[in-house]
Design an enzyme around this catalytic site. Structure first.
Site, mmCIF file in Angstrom:
data_model
loop_
_atom_site.group_PDB
_atom_site.id
_atom_site.type_symbol
_atom_site.label_atom_id
_atom_site.label_comp_id
_atom_site.label_asym_id
_atom_site.label_seq_id
_atom_site.Cartn_x
_atom_site.Cartn_y
_atom_site.Cartn_z
ATOM 1 N N HIS A 76 0.905 -1.102 -0.027
ATOM 2 C CA HIS A 76 0.156 0.079 0.142
ATOM 3 C C HIS A 76 0.944 1.221 0.074
ATOM 4 O O HIS A 76 1.675 1.637 0.856
ATOM 5 C CB HIS A 76 -0.934 -0.035 1.336
ATOM 6 C CG HIS A 76 -2.125 -1.116 1.183
ATOM 7 N ND1 HIS A 76 -2.838 -1.041 2.028
ATOM 8 C CD2 HIS A 76 -2.085 -2.060 0.261
ATOM 9 C CE1 HIS A 76 -3.890 -2.015 1.922
ATOM 10 N NE2 HIS A 76 -3.134 -2.802 0.702
ATOM 11 N N TYR A 207 -9.467 4.651 7.422
ATOM 12 C CA TYR A 207 -9.414 5.082 8.549
ATOM 13 C C TYR A 207 -10.726 5.906 8.542
ATOM 14 O O TYR A 207 -10.377 7.153 8.059
ATOM 15 C CB TYR A 207 -8.155 5.709 9.158
ATOM 16 C CG TYR A 207 -7.188 4.630 9.305
ATOM 17 C CD1 TYR A 207 -6.726 4.175 10.864
ATOM 18 C CD2 TYR A 207 -6.497 4.314 8.308
ATOM 19 C CE1 TYR A 207 -5.734 3.366 10.797
ATOM 20 C CE2 TYR A 207 -5.233 3.318 8.591
ATOM 21 C CZ TYR A 207 -5.145 3.018 9.858
ATOM 22 O OH TYR A 207 -3.923 1.931 10.015
ATOM 23 N N LYS A 303 2.199 -0.085 14.808
ATOM 24 C CA LYS A 303 3.315 -0.263 15.193
ATOM 25 C C LYS A 303 3.896 -1.261 15.988
ATOM 26 O O LYS A 303 4.916 -1.453 16.314
ATOM 27 C CB LYS A 303 3.574 1.340 16.092
ATOM 28 C CG LYS A 303 3.428 2.635 15.097
ATOM 29 C CD LYS A 303 4.530 2.598 14.401
ATOM 30 C CE LYS A 303 4.320 3.909 13.265
ATOM 31 N NZ LYS A 303 4.186 3.256 11.983
#
Length: 397
Positions: A76, A207, A303
């Site tokens: 992506h 998102y 993360k």
């Protein structure tokens, strides 16, 4: 009398941190033994999403571990932020000089690492119990364990111990509370995640910030998609029928453009709580914490796995310098060096989480600030660049 074996580095935990560390050290001729409380089937079967930063993908390829990832992963170059019924694309590759992220599930990474570890002849002891650490303040630390609940106690003597055993493992608890500081936020919301048999609805992650709560559209394969909605973390999954889940996903994800979400059969769903957590210090004597044993981030910033790999890359370099050159500077500075990166990742994960979620405990003023932040991000190249730099991964020192 306990059976005694020896290894230069004893690793507790066969998650990403422990497995990556073993591979990194093996390539430097430093052998390890990994102790894992779960069975191999449990380790490889724990389904978790994964977004890999550019440097982690590069590292896996350099180590010869990336063949399946490059074949089956999804690459992506950007993400979409959606709020107020409008969509805004963040072109991360253009903003960061060509960097991108790879959507490749964490459990797939683990399967690749386990298979390669065993093919290399490395040792992973699955299903061990009663793991205890001893003498970490000395130059002869050891780990005792049982290969089965009723088996005899065995002792693994080490030069160093790497505690890669997650938030609930024994390693962090071995560090005295007098020298261990823990910092934590428990968020008042969680994620309800589903896996569905459906084609992709969008080529990249979306998102979405919505007054009913956050939503995320991700992917797992051309045939399986992963989606999330914000819920009360104490809610019962039984309260969420498939129809109710799809209704919320449509409401929160769709925009004014006419884009529509593609539905499919839901074959897995569950609710996870969210927290931010950091343990300082990450070193005590000859014990070194890595991964979730030392820090946890909410999944919004993608993360978790990346931070674990960063920890053990630093640790592997420090251990290599010690064993090959008797240079202990890297080991002495391990905690400080890792924590600099960890706190930046914690900041970014907190920022993404608070900006995108609807927090019922916040004032209307705070909620409007988050919307203003989103509006600023999508209309400022500087703000978009900062978000993109953090998302694709800050450079390793």
């Amino acid at each position: 009398m306990a059976t005694i074996t020896r290894t230069p580095v004893g690793i507790i935990g066969a998650g990403p941190a422990g497995l990556f560390l073993a591979h990194l050290l093996h390539r430097q001729g430093i052998e390890t033994v990994i102790l894992e409380s779960r069975s191999r089937a449990e380790v490889e079967g724990t389904i978790r999403a994964g977004v890999l930063e550019q440097w982690v993908v590069d590292l896996m390829n350099q180590m010869g571990l990336g063949e399946r990832m490059m074949r089956e992963g999804h690459f992506h170059s950007g993400i979409t932020l959606r709020f107020n019924g409008e969509s805004h694309h963040i072109d991360m590759a253009e903003l960061t000089g060509g960097k991108r992220v790879t959507v490749y599930a964490q459990h797939e990474v683990i399967r690749d690492l386990v298979a390669a570890r065993l093919e290399d002849g490395g040792e992973i002891l699955f299903g061990v119990s009663d793991v205890q650490l001893h003498g970490v303040e000395t130059d002869q630390p050891s780990i005792t364990f049982r290969r089965s609940p009723d088996g005899p106690v065995e002792e693994l003597r080490c030069d160093f111990i790497a505690g890669c055993d997650g938030f609930h493992g024994p390693s962090r608890q071995t560090i005295p509370t007098a020298i261990r500081s823990e910092h934590q936020i428990v968020y008042p919301f969680g994620w309800l995640g589903i896996l569905t048999s459906a084609p992709p609805s969008h080529p990249e992650l979306i998102y979405a910030a919505h007054e009913r709560g956050f939503a995320l559209l991700s992917t797992r394969s051309p045939e399986v998609q992963r989606l999330y909605i914000q819920v009360d973390p104490k809610d019962d999954i039984a309260n969420w029928s498939d129809a109710r889940i799809w209704s919320e996903l449509h409401t929160r994800l769709e925009d004014k453009s006419g884009w529509s979400l593609t539905e499919g059969p839901v074959f897995q769903k569950g609710i996870i709580a969210m927290r931010s957590f950091v343990c300082e210090t990450m070193r005590h004597g000859r014990l070194f914490l890595a991964g979730d044993a030392a820090h946890i981030v909410p999944p919004t910033g993608a993360k978790g796995l990346n931070l674990a790999v960063a920890d053990v890359l630093v640790l592997s370099r420090a251990l290599t310098a010690f064993f090959k050159s008797n240079d202990g500077d890297g080991l002495a500075g391990y905690s400080a060096q890792c924590l600099r990166r960890i706190w930046k990742a914690e900041r970014f994960s907190w920022y993404m989480t608070t900006m995108l979620h609807h927090n019922p405990n916040e004032t209307s003023f705070e909620q409007r600030i988050h919307l203003a932040d989103l509006d600023y991000v999508v209309h400022s190249r500087a703000a978009m660049t900062a978000l993109a730099e953090n998302y694709v991964g800050l450079p390793m020192e």
